[in-house]
Design a protein around this motif. Structure first.
Motif, PDB file in Angstrom:
ATOM      1  N   GLY A  75     -13.211  -2.191  -4.658  1.00 41.87           N
ATOM      2  CA  GLY A  75     -14.548  -2.649  -4.989  1.00 41.87           C
ATOM      3  C   GLY A  75     -15.642  -1.862  -4.306  1.00 41.87           C
ATOM      4  O   GLY A  75     -16.812  -1.974  -4.653  1.00 41.87           O
ATOM      5  N   ALA A  76     -15.270  -1.051  -3.327  1.00 36.27           N
ATOM      6  CA  ALA A  76     -16.259  -0.324  -2.542  1.00 36.27           C
ATOM      7  C   ALA A  76     -16.378   1.135  -2.936  1.00 36.27           C
ATOM      8  O   ALA A  76     -17.223   1.841  -2.428  1.00 36.27           O
ATOM      9  CB  ALA A  76     -15.887  -0.410  -1.060  1.00 36.27           C
ATOM     10  N   VAL A  77     -15.527   1.594  -3.850  1.00 31.86           N
ATOM     11  CA  VAL A  77     -15.462   3.016  -4.167  1.00 31.86           C
ATOM     12  C   VAL A  77     -16.212   3.315  -5.457  1.00 31.86           C
ATOM     13  O   VAL A  77     -16.056   2.618  -6.461  1.00 31.86           O
ATOM     14  CB  VAL A  77     -13.993   3.479  -4.301  1.00 31.86           C
ATOM     15  CG1 VAL A  77     -13.912   4.919  -4.736  1.00 31.86           C
ATOM     16  CG2 VAL A  77     -13.261   3.278  -2.998  1.00 31.86           C
ATOM     17  N   LYS A  78     -17.017   4.346  -5.411  1.00 37.00           N
ATOM     18  CA  LYS A  78     -17.650   4.888  -6.617  1.00 37.00           C
ATOM     19  C   LYS A  78     -16.879   6.158  -6.936  1.00 37.00           C
ATOM     20  O   LYS A  78     -17.061   7.186  -6.301  1.00 37.00           O
ATOM     21  CB  LYS A  78     -19.127   5.192  -6.360  1.00 37.00           C
ATOM     22  CG  LYS A  78     -19.855   5.712  -7.567  1.00 37.00           C
ATOM     23  CD  LYS A  78     -21.309   5.975  -7.228  1.00 37.00           C
ATOM     24  CE  LYS A  78     -22.083   6.455  -8.420  1.00 37.00           C
ATOM     25  NZ  LYS A  78     -21.642   7.716  -8.948  1.00 37.00           N
ATOM     26  N   ARG A  79     -15.976   6.040  -7.886  1.00 33.17           N
ATOM     27  CA  ARG A  79     -15.108   7.179  -8.210  1.00 33.17           C
ATOM     28  C   ARG A  79     -15.864   8.252  -8.972  1.00 33.17           C
ATOM     29  O   ARG A  79     -16.854   7.988  -9.628  1.00 33.17           O
ATOM     30  CB  ARG A  79     -13.917   6.708  -9.023  1.00 33.17           C
ATOM     31  CG  ARG A  79     -13.005   5.824  -8.211  1.00 33.17           C
ATOM     32  CD  ARG A  79     -11.667   5.705  -8.858  1.00 33.17           C
ATOM     33  NE  ARG A  79     -10.798   4.887  -8.037  1.00 33.17           N
ATOM     34  CZ  ARG A  79      -9.947   5.374  -7.152  1.00 33.17           C
ATOM     35  NH1 ARG A  79      -9.850   6.668  -6.993  1.00 33.17           N
ATOM     36  NH2 ARG A  79      -9.199   4.577  -6.442  1.00 33.17           N
ATOM     37  N   GLY A  80     -15.365   9.423  -8.873  1.00 32.05           N
ATOM     38  CA  GLY A  80     -15.966  10.569  -9.537  1.00 32.05           C
ATOM     39  C   GLY A  80     -15.934  11.740  -8.577  1.00 32.05           C
ATOM     40  O   GLY A  80     -15.288  11.700  -7.543  1.00 32.05           O
TER      41      GLY A  80
END
Length: 96
Positions: A75-80
């Motif tokens: 929930g804390a990760v902004k993937r990319g």
């Protein structure tokens, strides 16, 4: 070997009270970071780079990447590219 941080140590590093982590970030002030709530971050930006997140959690960057690949902090990760972490969510997920 590094030890895990306690809630008291994390809140002291961020400069907020532990009672502030019971609230969601949407319930805090209108985006101004002058309130001293979880969005103030004690000098850390609300979105962290992997080295900043690893430093906050006192982990090696490689360990942080491994935890992400294992599904922790989802929930804390902004993937990319590049990978980013939401500061307040990361702390809450780390404390679970």
């Amino acid at each position: 070997m590094q030890r895990k941080l306690t809630l008291t140590e994390i809140t002291a590093a961020l400069g907020v009270g532990s009672e502030d982590f019971g609230r969601t970030s949407q319930g805090s002030s209108s985006g101004n970071s002058s309130s001293g709530g979880p969005s103030s971050g004690g000098g850390l930006p609300p979105i962290l780079t992997p080295p900043e997140a690893a430093g906050l959690l006192r982990l090696k960057v490689s360990t942080l990447y491994r935890h992400v690949s294992e599904g922790r902090y989802s929930g804390a990760v902004k993937r990319g590219k590049p990978l980013r972490f939401w500061r307040d969510r990361l702390i809450q997920e780390f404390m679970r």
